[in-house]
Design a protein around this motif. Structure first.
Motif, mmCIF file in Angstrom:
data_model
loop_
_atom_site.group_PDB
_atom_site.id
_atom_site.type_symbol
_atom_site.label_atom_id
_atom_site.label_comp_id
_atom_site.label_asym_id
_atom_site.label_seq_id
_atom_site.Cartn_x
_atom_site.Cartn_y
_atom_site.Cartn_z
ATOM 1 N N LEU A 1 -0.203 10.756 -6.598
ATOM 2 C CA LEU A 1 0.306 10.035 -5.435
ATOM 3 C C LEU A 1 1.762 10.419 -5.187
ATOM 4 N N LEU A 2 2.164 10.311 -3.923
ATOM 5 C CA LEU A 2 3.503 10.743 -3.526
ATOM 6 C C LEU A 2 4.392 9.554 -3.214
ATOM 7 N N SER A 3 5.597 9.586 -3.712
ATOM 8 C CA SER A 3 6.548 8.491 -3.535
ATOM 9 C C SER A 3 6.806 8.214 -2.065
ATOM 10 N N GLY A 4 6.751 6.932 -1.689
ATOM 11 C CA GLY A 4 7.047 6.515 -0.326
ATOM 12 C C GLY A 4 5.915 6.690 0.655
ATOM 13 N N GLU A 5 4.782 7.239 0.215
ATOM 14 C CA GLU A 5 3.647 7.455 1.110
ATOM 15 C C GLU A 5 2.820 6.174 1.241
ATOM 16 N N ASP A 6 2.378 5.895 2.476
ATOM 17 C CA ASP A 6 1.525 4.744 2.763
ATOM 18 C C ASP A 6 0.066 5.193 2.651
ATOM 19 N N TYR A 7 -0.664 4.564 1.744
ATOM 20 C CA TYR A 7 -2.058 4.965 1.498
ATOM 21 C C TYR A 7 -3.069 4.037 2.159
ATOM 22 N N SER A 8 -2.612 3.190 3.064
ATOM 23 C CA SER A 8 -3.509 2.206 3.662
ATOM 24 C C SER A 8 -4.615 2.824 4.494
ATOM 25 N N ASP A 9 -4.344 3.965 5.147
ATOM 26 C CA ASP A 9 -5.356 4.546 6.029
ATOM 27 C C ASP A 9 -5.833 5.914 5.552
ATOM 28 N N ARG A 10 -5.640 6.221 4.276
ATOM 29 C CA ARG A 10 -6.049 7.515 3.746
ATOM 30 C C ARG A 10 -7.340 7.380 2.944
ATOM 31 N N SER A 11 -8.307 8.210 3.296
ATOM 32 C CA SER A 11 -9.557 8.244 2.559
ATOM 33 C C SER A 11 -9.649 9.544 1.769
ATOM 34 N N PHE A 12 -10.404 9.484 0.686
ATOM 35 C CA PHE A 12 -10.540 10.645 -0.190
ATOM 36 C C PHE A 12 -12.025 10.896 -0.466
ATOM 37 N N PRO A 13 -12.716 11.542 0.485
ATOM 38 C CA PRO A 13 -14.149 11.805 0.304
ATOM 39 C C PRO A 13 -14.415 12.504 -1.028
ATOM 40 N N THR A 14 -15.402 12.003 -1.733
ATOM 41 C CA THR A 14 -15.607 12.430 -3.113
ATOM 42 C C THR A 14 -17.085 12.516 -3.455
ATOM 43 N N GLY A 73 -6.187 0.602 -12.306
ATOM 44 C CA GLY A 73 -5.848 1.937 -12.778
ATOM 45 C C GLY A 73 -4.369 2.004 -13.095
ATOM 46 N N LEU A 74 -4.016 2.607 -14.221
ATOM 47 C CA LEU A 74 -2.610 2.778 -14.589
ATOM 48 C C LEU A 74 -2.230 4.240 -14.405
ATOM 49 N N LEU A 75 -1.211 4.473 -13.567
ATOM 50 C CA LEU A 75 -0.766 5.823 -13.247
ATOM 51 C C LEU A 75 0.546 6.133 -13.952
ATOM 52 N N TYR A 76 0.646 7.369 -14.423
ATOM 53 C CA TYR A 76 1.892 7.897 -14.970
ATOM 54 C C TYR A 76 2.302 9.083 -14.113
ATOM 55 N N ARG A 77 3.465 8.958 -13.483
ATOM 56 C CA ARG A 77 3.958 9.980 -12.563
ATOM 57 C C ARG A 77 2.916 10.329 -11.500
ATOM 58 N N GLY A 78 2.268 9.282 -11.006
ATOM 59 C CA GLY A 78 1.354 9.430 -9.865
ATOM 60 C C GLY A 78 -0.061 9.815 -10.214
ATOM 61 N N LYS A 92 0.811 -1.213 0.000
ATOM 62 C CA LYS A 92 0.000 0.000 0.000
ATOM 63 C C LYS A 92 0.850 1.271 0.000
ATOM 64 N N VAL A 93 2.158 1.121 -0.225
ATOM 65 C CA VAL A 93 3.063 2.268 -0.291
ATOM 66 C C VAL A 93 3.348 2.562 -1.760
ATOM 67 N N PHE A 94 3.116 3.823 -2.169
ATOM 68 C CA PHE A 94 3.353 4.179 -3.560
ATOM 69 C C PHE A 94 4.854 4.146 -3.834
ATOM 70 N N PRO A 95 5.287 3.350 -4.816
ATOM 71 C CA PRO A 95 6.728 3.152 -5.021
ATOM 72 C C PRO A 95 7.428 4.312 -5.713
ATOM 73 N N GLY A 96 6.671 5.230 -6.305
ATOM 74 C CA GLY A 96 7.300 6.367 -6.964
ATOM 75 C C GLY A 96 7.839 6.068 -8.349
ATOM 76 N N THR A 97 7.525 4.904 -8.882
ATOM 77 C CA THR A 97 7.941 4.578 -10.242
ATOM 78 C C THR A 97 7.176 5.444 -11.239
ATOM 79 N N GLU A 98 7.768 5.646 -12.413
ATOM 80 C CA GLU A 98 7.109 6.491 -13.414
ATOM 81 C C GLU A 98 5.747 5.920 -13.801
#
Length: 268
Positions: free
Chosen positions: A234-247, A104-109, A72-78
Motif C-alpha cells: 500500500l502507498l502512503s496517503g492513498e485513498d483505497y475506498s474506491d479501489r478494487s483488486f480483481p483476484t 491483517g497486519l502490514l509491515y511497510r505496506g 480508508k487512507v493508508f497512513p504510511g506508518t511502518e
C-alpha cells in the motif's frame, strides 16, 4: 514464537472473539442501509469497527489503522492494521451463517499476519507470511490452531471453485469444477487455503477484504493471482475506498492455466 508474535496472535484472537459474540446477538436481527458504493452497512458493522479500532489504539501505540468503515487512507506508518469488521454484511443481515471478521497486519505496506474469524461456525484462520520483509516471523497457516494446506488435487466434477456475484461469466461449458458462491470474499479464498476448494475468484474485492486472506492463502501453499493492479505494498496517503483488486486464487500455481480461459470471460 517470540513474545511479539504471541501478542499479535492473542490480540487478534481475543478481539475478534469478543466482537464476534456481540455480532452473533445481532445476527439476522438488524436493518441495513445502503452505502454510496451500493453495498450494505449496519449499526453492527459500525460498532464492530469502533470496538476493534479502539482495541488497536489502546494496545499498539503508533500503529496505523485502515478500515472499511472508518479511515480508508493508508497512513504510511511502518506498522498498520487493515480491518474488515464484518465481511459478508448481506449474509449477516439475511440470517445466512457465513460472514467474518478480518484483521491483517502490514509491515511497510505489505501484510505479514492475517487473522479471520467466522463466528457462526467458530472457525478462526490465521497465518504468517514473511515474504520480502526481512522480518523473522513464524511460519504456516492454521484453522483453529491446526495446520492447513491447499489441495494438490486435479480439477474434477467432485471439486469446487468459488465465485462472487460479479464473476459469474466464468461459468461456461467445460468448466472443470462445480461452482459455489458463498458471498464473503475472505471466506471464498480461505476455503482454498484449507484444501476444501481448488480455486476462487473475486472481481471487485477491496484491500480490507483481502489483506488477511492474502497472508493465509500463501502461507497455506496457495497461489495468489492479481488480475490487474497488485494490491501490495500500500502507498502512503492513498485513498483505497474506491479501489478494487480483481483476484484469482488457486490451490497451486499449475492450475492457473486451467482456469484462466474461463476467468478471461469476466469483464474487469
Amino acid at each position: 514464537m517470540t513474545d511479539f508474535w504471541t501478542t499479535i496472535l492473542e490480540f487478534a484472537q481475543t478481539t475478534t472473539t469478543r466482537v464476534g459474540k456481540q455480532l452473533m446477538l445481532d445476527f439476522g436481527q438488524v436493518q441495513a442501509s445502503l452505502k454510496a458504493d451500493g453495498t450494505l452497512v449496519t449499526q453492527a458493522d459500525k460498532w464492530a469497527d469502533r470496538t476493534i479500532c479502539d482495541a488497536i489504539a489502546s494496545t499498539f501505540a503508533g500503529y496505523g489503522i485502515l478500515s472499511e468503515e472508518a479511515d480508508k487512507v493508508f497512513p504510511g506508518t511502518e506498522w498498520c492494521w487493515v480491518i474488515d469488521p464484518l465481511d459478508g454484511t448481506t449474509n449477516f443481515t439475511r440470517g445466512i451463517p457465513i460472514w467474518s471478521i478480518s484483521l491483517g497486519l502490514l509491515y511497510r505496506g505489505i501484510p505479514i499476519f492475517g487473522y479471520v474469524y467466522v463466528p457462526p461456525t467458530d472457525q478462526a484462520f490465521h497465518g504468517f507470511w514473511q515474504g520480502t520483509s526481512e522480518l523473522t516471523t513464524p511460519t504456516g497457516a492454521f484453522l483453529n490452531h491446526h495446520p492447513i494446506h491447499s489441495s494438490a488435487d486435479d480439477p474434477s466434477n467432485n471439486h469446487f471453485f468459488n465465485l462472487c456475484s460479479r464473476s459469474t461469466a466464468v461459468i461456461q461449458d467445460g468448466f472443470p469444477c462445480k461452482i459455489r458462491m458463498l458471498g464473503v470474499a475472505s471466506y471464498n479464498f480461505l476455503t482454498v487455503a484449507t484444501g476444501a476448494v481448488l480455486g476462487g475468484m473475486e472481481a471487485t474485492p477491496k484491500v480490507w477484504d483481502i489483506a488477511a486472506a492474502w497472508v493465509i492463502v500463501q502461507a497455506a501453499g496457495g497461489s495468489w493471482v492479481s488480475l490487474k493492479t497488485e494490491p501490495f505494498p500500500l502507498l502512503s496517503g492513498e485513498d483505497y475506498s474506491d479501489r478494487s483488486f480483481p483476484t484469482v486464487v488457486v490451490s497451486r500455481a499449475e492450475l492457473q492455466p486451467v482456469f484462466q480461459p474461463f476467468v478471461d470471460q469476466v469483464k474487469i
